[in-house]
Design a protein around this motif. Structure first.
Motif, PDB file in Angstrom:
ATOM      1  N   LYS A 147       0.786  -1.268   0.271  1.00  0.00           N
ATOM      2  CA  LYS A 147       0.130  -0.018   0.125  1.00  0.00           C
ATOM      3  C   LYS A 147       0.875   1.153  -0.179  1.00  0.00           C
ATOM      4  O   LYS A 147       0.642   2.210  -0.729  1.00  0.00           O
ATOM      5  N   THR A 148       1.697   1.312   1.124  1.00  0.00           N
ATOM      6  CA  THR A 148       2.660   2.533   0.988  1.00  0.00           C
ATOM      7  C   THR A 148       4.252   2.336   1.042  1.00  0.00           C
ATOM      8  O   THR A 148       4.841   3.136   0.946  1.00  0.00           O
ATOM      9  N   SER A 149       4.565   1.034   0.997  1.00  0.00           N
ATOM     10  CA  SER A 149       6.049   0.765   0.955  1.00  0.00           C
ATOM     11  C   SER A 149       6.582  -0.182   2.323  1.00  0.00           C
ATOM     12  O   SER A 149       7.584  -0.659   2.253  1.00  0.00           O
ATOM     13  N   GLY A 150       5.869   0.071   3.430  1.00  0.00           N
ATOM     14  CA  GLY A 150       6.251  -0.775   4.568  1.00  0.00           C
ATOM     15  C   GLY A 150       6.628  -2.321   4.214  1.00  0.00           C
ATOM     16  O   GLY A 150       7.679  -2.628   4.617  1.00  0.00           O
ATOM     17  N   ARG A 151       5.375  -3.017   4.021  1.00  0.00           N
ATOM     18  CA  ARG A 151       5.609  -4.292   3.850  1.00  0.00           C
ATOM     19  C   ARG A 151       6.226  -4.907   2.903  1.00  0.00           C
ATOM     20  O   ARG A 151       7.026  -5.749   2.994  1.00  0.00           O
ATOM     21  N   ALA A 152       6.477  -3.999   1.950  1.00  0.00           N
ATOM     22  CA  ALA A 152       7.416  -4.257   0.534  1.00  0.00           C
ATOM     23  C   ALA A 152       8.723  -4.256   1.372  1.00  0.00           C
ATOM     24  O   ALA A 152       9.762  -4.912   0.653  1.00  0.00           O
ATOM     25  N   ALA A 153       9.200  -3.402   1.927  1.00  0.00           N
ATOM     26  CA  ALA A 153      10.497  -2.953   2.426  1.00  0.00           C
ATOM     27  C   ALA A 153      10.976  -4.190   3.142  1.00  0.00           C
ATOM     28  O   ALA A 153      11.851  -4.712   3.200  1.00  0.00           O
ATOM     29  N   LEU A 154       9.934  -4.742   4.399  1.00  0.00           N
ATOM     30  CA  LEU A 154      10.114  -5.859   4.969  1.00  0.00           C
ATOM     31  C   LEU A 154      10.273  -7.118   4.161  1.00  0.00           C
ATOM     32  O   LEU A 154      11.158  -8.011   4.318  1.00  0.00           O
ATOM     33  N   ALA A 155       9.418  -7.155   3.098  1.00  0.00           N
ATOM     34  CA  ALA A 155       9.678  -8.519   2.426  1.00  0.00           C
ATOM     35  C   ALA A 155      10.827  -8.322   1.424  1.00  0.00           C
ATOM     36  O   ALA A 155      11.372  -9.315   1.309  1.00  0.00           O
ATOM     37  N   ALA A 156      11.221  -7.143   0.922  1.00  0.00           N
ATOM     38  CA  ALA A 156      12.427  -7.078   0.153  1.00  0.00           C
ATOM     39  C   ALA A 156      13.739  -7.497   1.113  1.00  0.00           C
ATOM     40  O   ALA A 156      14.677  -8.336   0.744  1.00  0.00           O
ATOM     41  N   LYS A 157      13.743  -7.016   2.483  1.00  0.00           N
ATOM     42  CA  LYS A 157      14.804  -7.512   3.422  1.00  0.00           C
ATOM     43  C   LYS A 157      14.759  -9.075   3.492  1.00  0.00           C
ATOM     44  O   LYS A 157      15.986  -9.587   3.471  1.00  0.00           O
ATOM     45  N   VAL A 158      13.677  -9.665   3.839  1.00  0.00           N
ATOM     46  CA  VAL A 158      13.544 -11.128   3.872  1.00  0.00           C
ATOM     47  C   VAL A 158      14.063 -11.915   2.566  1.00  0.00           C
ATOM     48  O   VAL A 158      14.854 -12.936   2.725  1.00  0.00           O
ATOM     49  N   MET A 159      13.606 -11.205   1.367  1.00  0.00           N
ATOM     50  CA  MET A 159      13.915 -11.889   0.139  1.00  0.00           C
ATOM     51  C   MET A 159      15.609 -11.832   0.227  1.00  0.00           C
ATOM     52  O   MET A 159      16.088 -12.863  -0.371  1.00  0.00           O
ATOM     53  N   GLN A 160      16.072 -10.606   0.400  1.00  0.00           N
ATOM     54  CA  GLN A 160      17.467 -10.494   0.203  1.00  0.00           C
ATOM     55  C   GLN A 160      18.166 -11.697   1.332  1.00  0.00           C
ATOM     56  O   GLN A 160      19.046 -12.467   0.920  1.00  0.00           O
ATOM     57  N   ASP A 161      17.594 -11.823   2.334  1.00  0.00           N
ATOM     58  CA  ASP A 161      18.034 -12.718   3.207  1.00  0.00           C
ATOM     59  C   ASP A 161      17.861 -14.124   2.744  1.00  0.00           C
ATOM     60  O   ASP A 161      18.898 -15.118   3.151  1.00  0.00           O
ATOM     61  N   MET A 162      17.088 -14.381   1.836  1.00  0.00           N
ATOM     62  CA  MET A 162      16.701 -15.628   1.438  1.00  0.00           C
ATOM     63  C   MET A 162      17.568 -15.898   0.158  1.00  0.00           C
ATOM     64  O   MET A 162      17.484 -17.112  -0.459  1.00  0.00           O
ATOM     65  N   GLY A 163      18.398 -14.892  -0.291  1.00  0.00           N
ATOM     66  CA  GLY A 163      19.566 -15.063  -1.324  1.00  0.00           C
ATOM     67  C   GLY A 163      18.775 -14.614  -2.614  1.00  0.00           C
ATOM     68  O   GLY A 163      19.356 -14.645  -3.794  1.00  0.00           O
ATOM     69  N   PHE A 164      17.793 -13.779  -2.732  1.00  0.00           N
ATOM     70  CA  PHE A 164      17.272 -12.865  -3.964  1.00  0.00           C
ATOM     71  C   PHE A 164      18.263 -11.841  -3.933  1.00  0.00           C
ATOM     72  O   PHE A 164      18.078 -10.983  -3.247  1.00  0.00           O
ATOM     73  N   GLY A 165      18.735 -11.667  -5.417  1.00  0.00           N
ATOM     74  CA  GLY A 165      19.843 -10.579  -5.377  1.00  0.00           C
ATOM     75  C   GLY A 165      19.318  -9.390  -6.138  1.00  0.00           C
ATOM     76  O   GLY A 165      20.121  -8.359  -6.143  1.00  0.00           O
ATOM     77  N   GLN A 166      18.173  -9.553  -6.801  1.00  0.00           N
ATOM     78  CA  GLN A 166      17.566  -8.334  -7.680  1.00  0.00           C
ATOM     79  C   GLN A 166      16.255  -7.876  -7.118  1.00  0.00           C
ATOM     80  O   GLN A 166      15.387  -7.775  -7.835  1.00  0.00           O
ATOM     81  N   VAL A 167      16.231  -7.599  -5.855  1.00  0.00           N
ATOM     82  CA  VAL A 167      14.703  -7.282  -5.322  1.00  0.00           C
ATOM     83  C   VAL A 167      14.934  -5.802  -5.099  1.00  0.00           C
ATOM     84  O   VAL A 167      15.771  -5.060  -4.515  1.00  0.00           O
TER      85      VAL A 167
END
Length: 129
Positions: A83-103
């Motif tokens: 909606k405003t970017s908070g959940r997306a930021a948390l999701a991006a951080k988790v995805m980086q931690d999971m090995g996603f490199g282009q998030v």
């Protein structure tokens, strides 16, 4: 143990992820090569979403990424929004931690996209004719 509220967690995540402007997001979407992940709840998604976006609610993200081969490509370019970017930021951080490199997380989220007059899709209501 240090206790942090949701806003502090989002700020910490934003310090460690890539967040793009609305203009950069428009360019990424225009390429057609980025996977768009809408991490809002299903009812938010069904009220309107970016074209070609896949709905993966934030609360299910880690499980869907681990269990769905079509979402598990860690080298794929991914644009996240909520909606405003908070959940997306948390999701991006988790995805980086999971090995996603282009998030990348979209600053301002869906609300900013709509406020800019950019196109969205709304599913057609079912008719009973």
């Amino acid at each position: 143990m240090l206790k942090r509220n949701a806003h502090e967690l989002v700020a910490a995540a934003k310090a460690e992820i890539k967040e793009c402007s609305l203009e950069e997001a428009k360019m990424l979407v225009a390429t057609g090569s980025v996977l768009l992940l809408d991490v809002r709840e299903p009812e938010e998604y069904h009220a309107g979403h970016l074209s070609r976006a896949v709905n993966v609610p934030r609360g299910l993200l880690e499980f869907r990424l681990s269990g769905d081969a079509t979402l598990g490509d860690t080298s794929r370019a991914i644009l996240l929004y909520c909606k405003t970017s908070g959940r997306a930021a948390l999701a991006a951080k988790v995805m980086q931690d999971m090995g996603f490199g282009q998030v990348v997380s979209m600053a301002g989220g869906f609300d900013a996209w709509v406020a800019a007059g950019l196109p969205i899709e709304k599913p057609q209501a079912l008719g009973f004719d």
